[in-house]
Structure formats: C-alpha cells, structure tokens
Design a protein around this motif. Structure first.
Motif, PDB file in Angstrom:
ATOM      1  N   VAL A  65       0.938  -0.593   0.048  1.00 54.34           N
ATOM      2  CA  VAL A  65       0.368  -0.277   0.158  1.00 54.34           C
ATOM      3  C   VAL A  65       1.576   1.616   0.130  1.00 54.34           C
ATOM      4  N   SER A  66       0.426   2.359  -1.114  1.00 56.64           N
ATOM      5  CA  SER A  66       1.699   3.753  -0.849  1.00 56.64           C
ATOM      6  C   SER A  66      -0.058   4.379  -0.331  1.00 56.64           C
ATOM      7  N   VAL A  67       0.594   5.283   0.912  1.00 54.15           N
ATOM      8  CA  VAL A  67       0.155   6.922   1.989  1.00 54.15           C
ATOM      9  C   VAL A  67       0.730   7.652   1.471  1.00 54.15           C
ATOM     10  N   LEU A  68      -0.339   8.489   0.623  1.00 56.54           N
ATOM     11  CA  LEU A  68       0.064   9.994  -0.163  1.00 56.54           C
ATOM     12  C   LEU A  68      -0.703  11.084   1.033  1.00 56.54           C
ATOM     13  N   GLY A  69       0.665  11.869   1.964  1.00 54.70           N
ATOM     14  CA  GLY A  69      -0.583  12.668   3.196  1.00 54.70           C
ATOM     15  C   GLY A  69      -0.147  12.006   4.068  1.00 54.70           C
ATOM     16  N   VAL A  90      -7.349  19.226   0.273  1.00 54.34           N
ATOM     17  CA  VAL A  90      -8.709  18.766  -0.701  1.00 54.34           C
ATOM     18  C   VAL A  90      -8.408  18.234  -1.636  1.00 54.34           C
ATOM     19  N   ASN A  91      -9.127  18.109  -2.169  1.00 51.43           N
ATOM     20  CA  ASN A  91      -9.107  17.327  -3.423  1.00 51.43           C
ATOM     21  C   ASN A  91      -8.457  17.889  -4.709  1.00 51.43           C
ATOM     22  N   ASP A  92      -8.420  19.461  -5.083  1.00 49.27           N
ATOM     23  CA  ASP A  92      -8.047  19.340  -5.281  1.00 49.27           C
ATOM     24  C   ASP A  92      -6.243  19.090  -5.574  1.00 49.27           C
ATOM     25  N   ASN A  93      -5.995  18.754  -4.049  1.00 54.79           N
ATOM     26  CA  ASN A  93      -4.017  18.365  -4.172  1.00 54.79           C
ATOM     27  C   ASN A  93      -4.350  17.103  -4.749  1.00 54.79           C
ATOM     28  N   VAL A  94      -5.645  16.496  -5.031  1.00 57.01           N
ATOM     29  CA  VAL A  94      -5.373  14.698  -5.022  1.00 57.01           C
ATOM     30  C   VAL A  94      -5.098  15.142  -6.923  1.00 57.01           C
ATOM     31  N   ARG A 135      -4.005   1.139 -12.049  1.00 59.53           N
ATOM     32  CA  ARG A 135      -3.878   1.083 -10.303  1.00 59.53           C
ATOM     33  C   ARG A 135      -4.677   1.120  -9.586  1.00 59.53           C
ATOM     34  N   THR A 136      -5.396   0.714  -8.391  1.00 53.42           N
ATOM     35  CA  THR A 136      -6.187   1.594  -7.373  1.00 53.42           C
ATOM     36  C   THR A 136      -6.179   2.701  -6.896  1.00 53.42           C
ATOM     37  N   VAL A 137      -7.104   3.118  -7.415  1.00 50.34           N
ATOM     38  CA  VAL A 137      -6.900   4.646  -6.382  1.00 50.34           C
ATOM     39  C   VAL A 137      -7.872   4.929  -5.422  1.00 50.34           C
ATOM     40  N   VAL A 138      -7.730   4.621  -4.134  1.00 51.34           N
ATOM     41  CA  VAL A 138      -8.143   4.898  -3.120  1.00 51.34           C
ATOM     42  C   VAL A 138      -8.640   6.616  -2.132  1.00 51.34           C
ATOM     43  N   ASN A 139      -9.482   7.341  -2.234  1.00 51.16           N
ATOM     44  CA  ASN A 139      -9.075   8.513  -2.396  1.00 51.16           C
ATOM     45  C   ASN A 139      -9.783   8.840  -0.858  1.00 51.16           C
ATOM     46  N   LEU A 140      -9.124   9.296   0.450  1.00 58.94           N
ATOM     47  CA  LEU A 140      -9.544   9.626   1.833  1.00 58.94           C
ATOM     48  C   LEU A 140      -9.903  10.695   1.798  1.00 58.94           C
ATOM     49  N   THR A 141      -9.759  11.580   0.877  1.00 58.75           N
ATOM     50  CA  THR A 141      -9.134  12.943   1.005  1.00 58.75           C
ATOM     51  C   THR A 141     -10.911  13.880   0.997  1.00 58.75           C
ATOM     52  N   ASN A 142     -10.775  14.603   2.364  1.00 61.67           N
ATOM     53  CA  ASN A 142     -12.447  14.892   1.985  1.00 61.67           C
ATOM     54  C   ASN A 142     -12.785  15.207   1.237  1.00 61.67           C
ATOM     55  N   GLY A 143     -14.272  15.507   0.462  1.00 58.65           N
ATOM     56  CA  GLY A 143     -14.290  16.178  -0.373  1.00 58.65           C
ATOM     57  C   GLY A 143     -15.756  16.171  -0.285  1.00 58.65           C
ATOM     58  N   THR A 144     -16.562  17.267  -1.615  1.00 62.28           N
ATOM     59  CA  THR A 144     -17.999  16.901  -2.082  1.00 62.28           C
ATOM     60  C   THR A 144     -17.842  15.769  -3.078  1.00 62.28           C
ATOM     61  N   PRO A 145     -20.258  15.278  -3.075  1.00 61.44           N
ATOM     62  CA  PRO A 145     -19.977  14.112  -4.149  1.00 61.44           C
ATOM     63  C   PRO A 145     -19.773  14.678  -5.222  1.00 61.44           C
ATOM     64  N   ASP A 196     -13.726   6.054  -3.536  1.00 57.30           N
ATOM     65  CA  ASP A 196     -13.560   7.168  -2.993  1.00 57.30           C
ATOM     66  C   ASP A 196     -14.365   7.009  -1.805  1.00 57.30           C
ATOM     67  N   GLY A 197     -13.668   7.479  -0.473  1.00 55.62           N
ATOM     68  CA  GLY A 197     -14.390   7.115   1.192  1.00 55.62           C
ATOM     69  C   GLY A 197     -14.426   8.438   2.156  1.00 55.62           C
ATOM     70  N   GLY A 198     -15.144   8.142   2.844  1.00 61.75           N
ATOM     71  CA  GLY A 198     -15.237   8.789   3.781  1.00 61.75           C
ATOM     72  C   GLY A 198     -15.519   8.536   4.826  1.00 61.75           C
ATOM     73  N   ILE A 199     -14.066   8.647   5.860  1.00 63.32           N
ATOM     74  CA  ILE A 199     -13.536   8.454   6.996  1.00 63.32           C
ATOM     75  C   ILE A 199     -14.788   8.827   7.971  1.00 63.32           C
ATOM     76  N   MET A 200     -15.439   7.626   9.006  1.00 67.11           N
ATOM     77  CA  MET A 200     -15.849   8.243  10.397  1.00 67.11           C
ATOM     78  C   MET A 200     -15.241   8.246  11.259  1.00 67.11           C
ATOM     79  N   ALA A 201     -14.316   8.482  11.648  1.00 72.04           N
ATOM     80  CA  ALA A 201     -13.350   7.767  12.728  1.00 72.04           C
ATOM     81  C   ALA A 201     -12.814   9.689  12.961  1.00 72.04           C
ATOM     82  N   VAL A 202     -11.930   9.449  13.960  1.00 73.79           N
ATOM     83  CA  VAL A 202     -10.511  10.680  14.354  1.00 73.79           C
ATOM     84  C   VAL A 202      -9.714  10.074  14.130  1.00 73.79           C
ATOM     85  N   PRO A 203      -9.072  10.129  13.829  1.00 75.76           N
ATOM     86  CA  PRO A 203      -7.302   9.789  14.095  1.00 75.76           C
ATOM     87  C   PRO A 203      -6.750   8.074  14.971  1.00 75.76           C
TER      88      PRO A 203
END
Length: 296
Positions: A12-16, A75-79, A93-103, A122-129
C-alpha cells in the motif's frame, strides 16, 4: 514437510501524512502490509519510516511502489494536482481517495480516473485519527465495485469497510449526511448548556439529562426513515401542529435568558410552511421531504 511461506500482504502507498494519513499508514504497517509513504513535507515520513515504512522522494515513486494507492491530502484539488503528474504510472492501479471533498468533486475524480484506466474508489472516514483500526472506526467506500471486493480485506485493517454504491459521490454524501446530523445535534446541545449557564446552573448538572434525552429521541430515526421512504407521515407521537405551537415557548425562553435564537428561527419558518401546506397532522418526518425541495 516443508513449511509454506506466509502469504505476502498487498503493498500500500499512502500519500499525505497529516494526522489522519499518518494513522492510516501506521495501521497498514501494524497489520503487516508493505507501506510506502510520501508527504510534501518530507520530515513527516520519519516516524513511519522508523516503524518500517519505505519513504518516497516523489509522488511518482510512491505510486510506482504499490498497486493500491491511498490519498489522504488536505483537499481534492491537491489530489488532482498529484494525479496529473503521474497519469501513466497510475494507469491500471486502484486509487482510493480518503480526502474530504464534495460528492461532485468525487465524481469528477472518478471520471478522470475512468479516462486514465484507473480503478477509483472514494471514501468517507467516520473516525478521528486515534480511532483508526479500533472497533468503532469505519469508512464508507463508493466507486469501482470490483476494486472494493478485491481490496476489502486490506481496507478492514482501518476499521469497518462499508461499500455504499458504484456512484463515486455516495461515500462523500454518506459522510456529510452523518456530519450534518452530528453538527445539528452539537449546536442544539450547546444551546442546552448555554441556557443552563444563563440561569447559573452548572453545565455538568444538565449534561447528563440532555445526553439521556437526546439518546432516547434518536430512537425515532428508523421510524422517520420508514415514513419518508413510504411517503406516509402518520404519527401518534408529535405532529407538525404540536411542534409549531410549542416552538414559540422555546424561543421566548431562550430570548428571556439572553441566549441566541438565531439557530432555531429557520425551524419556525419551516413549521409555518408545513402548516400552510396542510400538513398539520403529519409527523416531523414531513420536514425532511420539504427540506429536500429547497433550492440553493
């Protein structure tokens, strides 16, 4: 008999590597996945490298290292900025975007990915770190169904993995639906504490009863959902008319104690509108239907 080697877990590669991205990468590492990490500020890779992660000097290096690429940027602009620099590398590849953004932003990124031959989730994380990898953390995923099925076991390293549909915008929509409920509850509870404080009542004395009451009232949610889906807003509990009649007393009490009524003023207008439309005997679930017809 020779012992078979343990199966290698997917890389897994994690960017950010903000607080959330760092928590995600640490969870993958702890679960035994080879992890490559990249961050614009290189120093943030240090603690993860100490745990066994491989640092990437560039986004291209990070993408090239794994078939599963997870973004958790500001933000999604950075992605999109990063993806635009590696269109050839990210293909297949499979890209999973867990950055907060709009639909809408999620769907735009999914459309870009489809053109590039990228499997996008796309993903929405329902947790704090601090909750990541714990029993109460979960993530909504939407987008490429086959990609989710292939990587679901890996996703479960972070917590629960809930797939909510092929529309890439749905994870974000689910995320915001829950956040809206949270913020609405929070501001209501803060008004409760403000009202108590205005009368010299310690916040701790009212906090328990408010928590009990809000928890009990949340039990109405499944019933409201059934009413909204069926279109039958029948109630023997609390009608639109009852709430419209009671709300002025709430507003007058707040105002009399010097507490702002601004948050509740829109509810007054909405209840008045419902009454005028002939919904006096309906459940409060009718208000959700009315809110859904409002124009921005």
């Amino acid at each position: 008999m020779p012992v078979s080697p343990a199966p290698t877990k997917p890389a897994v590669s994690v960017l950010g590597l903000g607080m959330m991205g760092t928590a995600l990468a640490a969870a993958f590492l702890k679960a035994g996945h080879p992890v490559t990490v990249w961050n614009r500020t290189e120093a943030k890779t240090g603690p993860l490298v100490a745990q066994g992660a491989t640092p990437a000097a560039t986004p291209a290096d990070a993408v090239a290292a794994s078939d599963l690429v997870v973004f958790c940027l500001m933000v999604n602009d950075n992605v999109r900025e990063v993806l635009d620099t590696v269109p050839d590398l990210v293909k297949g590849r499979t890209v999973v975007n867990l950055t907060n953004g709009t639909p809408a932003q999620s769907r735009e990124l999914a459309a870009w990915a489809a053109v590039q031959g990228v499997r996008y989730l796309d993903g929405g994380i329902m947790a704090v770190p601090q909750m990541i990898a714990g029993p109460h953390a979960y993530v909504f995923y939407s987008g490429d169904k086959e990609a989710f099925a292939e990587h679901e076991e890996t996703f479960r390293v972070l917590g629960g993995a809930r797939y909510v549909g092929e529309d890439a915008g749905f994870a974000s929509l689910y995320d915001f639906a829950l956040l809206i409920g949270m913020y609405g509850m929070n501001i209501g509870v803060l008004h409760s504490l403000a009202l108590a404080r205005s009368a010299g009542i310690p916040a701790k004395d009212i906090a328990g009863p408010v928590q009990e009451w809000v928890t009990a009232m949340a039990g109405a949610l499944p019933t409201w959902a059934e009413e909204i889906d069926s279109g039958e807003h029948v109630t023997n509990v609390s009608s639109i008319a009852v709430n419209q009649a009671a709300l002025p007393n709430l507003l007058n009490t707040l105002a009399g104690q010097g507490v702002s009524t601004e948050f509740f003023q829109p509810l007054t207008a909405l209840l008045d509108e419902a009454m005028a439309a002939g919904h006096a005997g309906d459940s409060q679930s009718r208000l959700a239907v009315m809110l859904g017809t409002k124009k921005a």
